[in-house]
Write an enzyme that holds these catalytic residues in place. Structure first.
Site, PDB file in Angstrom:
ATOM      1  N   HIS A 100      -6.502   1.327  -0.077  1.00  0.00           N
ATOM      2  CA  HIS A 100      -5.227   1.802  -0.614  1.00  0.00           C
ATOM      3  C   HIS A 100      -4.697   0.790  -1.607  1.00  0.00           C
ATOM      4  CE1 HIS A 100      -4.546  -0.478   3.086  1.00  0.00           C
ATOM      5  NE2 HIS A 100      -3.462  -0.958   2.496  1.00  0.00           N
ATOM      6  N   HIS A 102      -1.149  -0.548  -3.204  1.00  0.00           N
ATOM      7  CA  HIS A 102       0.311  -0.569  -3.125  1.00  0.00           C
ATOM      8  C   HIS A 102       0.863  -0.580  -4.547  1.00  0.00           C
ATOM      9  CE1 HIS A 102       0.485  -2.244   1.132  1.00  0.00           C
ATOM     10  NE2 HIS A 102      -0.745  -2.613   0.800  1.00  0.00           N
TER      11      HIS A 102
HETATM   12  P1  5GP Z   1      -2.255  -3.315   4.115  1.00  0.00           P
HETATM   13  O1  5GP Z   1      -1.709  -4.569   4.756  1.00  0.00           O
HETATM   14  O2  5GP Z   1      -3.412  -2.732   4.894  1.00  0.00           O
HETATM   15  O3  5GP Z   1      -2.577  -3.516   2.662  1.00  0.00           O
HETATM   16  O4  5GP Z   1      -1.051  -2.297   4.117  1.00  0.00           O
HETATM   17  C1  5GP Z   1      -0.967  -1.187   4.943  1.00  0.00           C
HETATM   18  C2  5GP Z   1       0.362  -0.522   4.659  1.00  0.00           C
HETATM   19  O5  5GP Z   1       0.345   0.736   5.283  1.00  0.00           O
HETATM   20  C3  5GP Z   1       1.560  -1.300   5.194  1.00  0.00           C
HETATM   21  O6  5GP Z   1       2.428  -1.638   4.118  1.00  0.00           O
HETATM   22  C4  5GP Z   1       2.207  -0.331   6.177  1.00  0.00           C
HETATM   23  O7  5GP Z   1       3.611  -0.344   6.136  1.00  0.00           O
HETATM   24  C5  5GP Z   1       1.651   1.018   5.747  1.00  0.00           C
HETATM   25  N1  5GP Z   1       1.500   1.974   6.838  1.00  0.00           N
HETATM   26  C6  5GP Z   1       0.893   1.745   8.043  1.00  0.00           C
HETATM   27  N2  5GP Z   1       0.910   2.859   8.789  1.00  0.00           N
HETATM   28  C7  5GP Z   1       1.522   3.812   8.052  1.00  0.00           C
HETATM   29  C8  5GP Z   1       1.837   5.188   8.291  1.00  0.00           C
HETATM   30  O8  5GP Z   1       1.559   5.761   9.340  1.00  0.00           O
HETATM   31  N3  5GP Z   1       2.472   5.853   7.286  1.00  0.00           N
HETATM   32  C9  5GP Z   1       2.799   5.252   6.096  1.00  0.00           C
HETATM   33  N4  5GP Z   1       3.416   6.000   5.186  1.00  0.00           N
HETATM   34  N5  5GP Z   1       2.513   3.957   5.834  1.00  0.00           N
HETATM   35  C10 5GP Z   1       1.891   3.257   6.800  1.00  0.00           C
END
Ligand code: 5GP
Ligand code: ZN
Length: 138
Positions: A100, A102
Site C-alpha cells: 500500500h 500512503h
Molecule cells: P503500514 O505501517 O503497514 O505502512 O500502514 C498500515 C496502515 O493501515 C496504518 O496506517 C493503519 O492505520 C491502516 N489500517 C490498518 N487496518 C486498517 C483497516 O482496517 N482499515 C483502514 N482503513 N486502515 C487500516
C-alpha cells in the site's frame, strides 16, 4: 487473496472502508488512523506483500491512479502538499502485509515526518555500492 489479510477483506467488502477511488486494478480508501485528515491508502486489488515482489503492471496501475487521487485529496482537504510513503517489511514499519502507498496531506510545521539523520559515504564506498546495485538489477 489471502484469507487473513485485512486489505484483501476490504477489497472483498468483508471489512468496510471509506473508499475514495476504485478502478479495475486498484482501490483507495481513508486510513483508519490518519496522520492528517485525508490520509489515504492506495492498494492493488490483488494481494502482493511488498513492492519488490509486485509486478510492473500492478505498479503501473498504482502509478496511474496516484496523481489524480493526490490532486483530489489536496482539493478536499484544502492543502497544497503531501508525502507518499510505502513501507516494506517490519524493519521499515510495515504493519499490513498487502502493499500500500500512503498519501499524507501536509501543512507547514505539522511535524508529521522529519528527515532522518544524514550520513556520508567513505571514499570509494558510493561507487562500489552503486556498481553492486547496478549489477543486481535484472
Ligand atoms: P503500514 O505501517 O503497514 O505502512 O500502514 C498500515 C496502515 O493501515 C496504518 O496506517 C493503519 O492505520 C491502516 N489500517 C490498518 N487496518 C486498517 C483497516 O482496517 N482499515 C483502514 N482503513 N486502515 C487500516
Ligand atoms: Zn491482501
Amino acid at each position: 487473496m489471502t484469507s487473513s489479510c485485512i486489505f484483501c477483506k476490504i477489497v472483498d467488502g468483508r471489512i468496510p472502508c471509506y473508499q475514495v477511488y476504485e478502478d479495475v486494478e486498484t482501490l483507495a480508501f481513508l486510513d483508519i488512523h490518519p496522520w492528517s485528515l485525508g490520509h489515504t491508502l492506495i492498494i492493488p486489488k490483488k494481494h502482493f506483500a511488498t513492492l519488490d515482489v509486485c509486478p510492473p503492471k500492478t505498479m503501473a496501475a498504482i502509478a496511474r491512479a496516484m496523481p489524480k487521487i493526490a490532486q483530489a485529496i489536496m482539493a478536499a482537504t484544502e492543502t497544497t502538499a503531501f508525502n507518499v510513503l510505502n513501507n516494506n517489511r517490519r524493519e521499515a514499519g510495515q504493519l499490513v502485509d498487502h502493499i500500500h502507498f500512503h498519501i499524507v496531506p501536509r501543512v507547514a510545521d505539522d511535524r508529521i515526518f522529519s528527515h532522518g539523520p544524514q550520513g556520508e559515504y567513505a571514499e570509494n564506498q558510493a561507487e562500489a555500492l552503486a556498481r553492486a546495485i547496478q549489477a543486481g538489477i535484472k
